[in-house]
Design an enzyme around this catalytic site. Structure first.
Site, PDB file in Angstrom:
ATOM      1  N   GLY A   1      57.355   1.933 -29.575  1.00  0.00           N
ATOM      2  CA  GLY A   1      56.011   2.191 -30.097  1.00  0.00           C
ATOM      3  C   GLY A   1      54.917   1.358 -29.467  1.00  0.00           C
TER       4      GLY A   1
ATOM      5  N   HIS B   1      54.424  10.474 -19.103  1.00  0.00           N
ATOM      6  CA  HIS B   1      55.714  10.358 -18.432  1.00  0.00           C
ATOM      7  C   HIS B   1      55.644   9.162 -17.475  1.00  0.00           C
ATOM      8  CE1 HIS B   1      59.568  11.738 -16.983  1.00  0.00           C
ATOM      9  NE2 HIS B   1      59.152  11.498 -15.757  1.00  0.00           N
TER      10      HIS B   1
HETATM   11  C1  GRF Z   1      57.030   5.210 -22.286  1.00  0.00           C
HETATM   12  O1  GRF Z   1      57.544   4.711 -21.096  1.00  0.00           O
HETATM   13  C2  GRF Z   1      56.558   6.624 -22.091  1.00  0.00           C
HETATM   14  O2  GRF Z   1      56.142   6.885 -20.807  1.00  0.00           O
HETATM   15  C3  GRF Z   1      57.794   7.411 -22.361  1.00  0.00           C
HETATM   16  O3  GRF Z   1      58.443   6.703 -23.399  1.00  0.00           O
HETATM   17  C4  GRF Z   1      58.092   5.338 -23.343  1.00  0.00           C
HETATM   18  C5  GRF Z   1      57.621   4.907 -24.697  1.00  0.00           C
HETATM   19  O4  GRF Z   1      57.503   3.521 -24.793  1.00  0.00           O
HETATM   20  N1  GRF Z   1      57.490   8.783 -22.626  1.00  0.00           N
HETATM   21  P1  GRF Z   1      56.915   2.869 -26.127  1.00  0.00           P
HETATM   22  O5  GRF Z   1      57.809   3.300 -27.266  1.00  0.00           O
HETATM   23  O6  GRF Z   1      55.514   3.343 -26.291  1.00  0.00           O
HETATM   24  O7  GRF Z   1      56.992   1.387 -25.901  1.00  0.00           O
END
Ligand code: GRF
Length: 197
Positions: A14, A106
């Protein structure tokens, strides 16, 4: 002006949710009204609590075999759906109910290193394994296929020959945190322009 409502699907730590929540914290015109997650153990749940954002948990059956999530979001009058670390494919009825109103981030430069199974460390390992000299982020609209909707924004970072997957992940995360909140805001403003036409 009507308050704009964002909901965020997230099932990981998150950190992007937190950056988005921080970014909009002082904004009276935008509200993060709900976090939706399929993972009751996700770090995002605790972060949501700290920002007083309600959380809705659902399971695979509820998500794919019923229209509960789609109809709830329609009833709530959601303006923009943000995916931030959500791994499941969006069900077709949900995509169709919110055309050009679902965005994803992504952690690579699509169309390279996208598609099913390309998430988290798998992405960065593939980038390093392919000998890429740069990686980055792609923010895009969501359609019925993994990582294939229209690209909204990309930012790049260099990949040095000495970088391993963790090093690339750190650089990419800096880009995510720097750009995702701002790009979400821009997409919201464009929705406003469409309303005014
Ligand atoms: C991020 O690297 C995003 O690009 C991918 O999932 C990850 C989420 O990370 N879709 P976080 O939970 O926001 O730290």
């Amino acid at each position: 002006m009507r308050k704009r409502s964002i909901v965020i699907f997230a099932s990981g730590s998150g950190s992007n949710v937190e950056k988005i929540a921080e970014y909009f914290a002082d904004r009276s015109d935008v509200e993060i009204s709900l976090i939706l997650s399929n993972n009751p153990k996700a770090g995002v749940i605790e972060r949501a609590r700290r920002y007083h954002i309600p959380v809705l948990l659902f399971d695979r059956t509820g998500f794919y075999q019923t229209d509960q999530v789609t109809s709830l979001l329609q009833k709530q009058g959601v303006d923009l759906i943000v995916l931030a670390g959500f791994m499941w494919l969006m069900p077709v009825p949900l995509v169709q109910a919110f055309p050009n109103r679902i965005v994803n981030i992504h952690p690579a430069l699509l169309p390279k290193f996208g598609g099913k199974g390309m998430y988290g460390h798998f992405v960065h390992e593939a980038v390093v394994g392919a000998g890429e000299t740069e990686s980055g982020i792609t923010i895009h609209f969501v359609n019925e296929q993994y990582d294939e909707g229209q690209v909204i924004f990309q930012a790049t970072c260099p990949v040095e020959p000495t970088d391993d997957a963790e090093a690339v992940a750190r650089k990419v995360q800096v880009l995510e945190h720097r750009h995702y909140p701002r790009v979400v805001d821009e997409v919201l403003q464009r929705l406003d322009l469409q309303y005014e036409l």
